[in-house]
Write an enzyme that holds these catalytic residues in place. Sequence first.
Site, short mmCIF file in Angstrom:
data_model
loop_
_atom_site.label_atom_id
_atom_site.label_comp_id
_atom_site.label_asym_id
_atom_site.label_seq_id
_atom_site.Cartn_x
_atom_site.Cartn_y
_atom_site.Cartn_z
N GLU A 172 1.10 -1.01 0.14
CA GLU A 172 0.30 0.05 0.07
C GLU A 172 0.85 1.37 -0.08
OE1 GLU A 172 -2.94 -0.70 3.05
OE2 GLU A 172 -3.59 -2.36 2.79
N TYR A 173 0.26 2.34 -0.62
CA TYR A 173 0.89 3.45 -0.33
C TYR A 173 2.01 3.81 -1.64
CZ TYR A 173 -1.60 3.72 3.26
OH TYR A 173 -2.82 3.73 4.85
N MET A 235 -9.39 -4.15 -1.74
CA MET A 235 -10.23 -4.68 -0.61
C MET A 235 -10.94 -3.24 0.35
SD MET A 235 -6.10 -4.41 0.92
CE MET A 235 -5.63 -2.78 0.31
N THR A 236 -12.59 -3.38 0.20
CA THR A 236 -13.50 -2.65 0.07
C THR A 236 -13.68 -2.82 1.60
OG1 THR A 236 -14.06 -4.62 -0.48
CG2 THR A 236 -14.59 -3.40 -2.68
N TYR A 237 -12.93 -2.16 2.04
CA TYR A 237 -13.40 -1.87 3.57
C TYR A 237 -12.91 -0.47 3.93
CZ TYR A 237 -10.02 -5.61 3.30
OH TYR A 237 -8.33 -6.24 3.31
N GLU A 238 -12.67 0.12 5.39
CA GLU A 238 -12.51 1.22 5.42
C GLU A 238 -12.84 2.32 5.46
OE1 GLU A 238 -9.50 0.82 8.71
OE2 GLU A 238 -11.12 0.15 8.48
N TRP A 360 -10.89 -10.21 5.58
CA TRP A 360 -9.79 -9.12 6.95
C TRP A 360 -10.70 -8.49 7.74
CZ3 TRP A 360 -5.06 -8.14 7.29
CH2 TRP A 360 -4.96 -7.68 8.29
#
Length: 384
Positions: A172-173, A235-238, A360
């Site tokens: 990530e990033y 990553m379909t959360y947060e 996750w």
Amino acid sequence: MEIYIVRPGDTVDTIADAYGISAQSIIYNNQLPYPYPLAIGQALLLSAEAPTSLGREKKSIYAGGYAYPFISRWVLEQTLPYLSDLFIFSYGFTPEGELIPPLLDDTFMITMAKASGTAPILTLTPFGPTGQFSNYLISQIVNNETAKQQLIANLTAQITERGFEGIDIDFEYILAEDKIPFVNFVRDIRTAVNALGFPVSVALAPKTSDNQIGLLYEGKDYGLLGEAADSVLLMTYEWGYTYGPPMAVAPLNKVREVVEYALTKIPASKINLGIPNYGYDWTLPFISGTSKAATIGNVQAIQIAIEQNAFIQFDETAQSPYFQYISEGLTHEVWFEDVRSLSAKFELVEEYQLRGMGYWQVMQLFRANWLLLADTFFIYFKET
């Protein structure tokens, strides 16, 4: 299986009598602690005596779950029968390409996964000295051919020597200028790991357009990474997160936007939908830069609602449960997942014919999720 929403006056016994099922099955499915109190608005998963979905055909589905080596062996034992892959989190690396294993021994996870027919997957992450994702470390490894080849050699050695059955790349990033080098990095790892007979997956931040601005998004090209890897995890959360304002962690309307964009770049047969196995408890009022939500489990959220005599509501747009309560003079707002929100996500997977889903994470047991998943799909494993 059926989903029942608790109404005023309901008890485990009255619900069991109404449906002609055992009270023990309700207690077991929903992890209800003695003396089995219920919250108004709580969604219960009921095991009906007779099938209620005649004519619905199950299909095989992929299900992966991330876990740290400090997971309870009991939780892991309970969860593995429902997982195609166990993503062991996580392995780091140095700028020179040396692998850094987890602080705790993960051998038991590999052994238990294999015994259950679940594939143990090495999860590779670019964590720096502070334990955060490091785009400096990413730049060093994806732009240095010698270091990259050393890392690939170490990864294939782990597979050969310790019995891993694939690699998951969770970076990530990533800097925008490293977008193409990262694609090449994923492709090169896949070539080496595929040669051993195992797959490579890559985690993707939840983009909704090609040119989405932000450090999470600019370094990831959905189309090219979809080609470079065997499969991807969205990553379909947060959306609701530790330092953000109270809202659903994975609101279905936002999740759908990501899926629809992803499908313009990646075949559905390669896409796994990310699903959160947790919720958050915020103290109000929310103050940007100051407020910090507490991470909670889905079963824990229900217990909080019961203890605080809170009424659980359901947001129809986000397809997510939530409630508020007051403790020590402070108002709290809780968003979490239940069998209704999970059922909506399963329906999304079916609607778009996605490969499956990835959780996750699976550190806490949410039995109703796994029972609902098994009732909806056949879980497929490597040997099938």
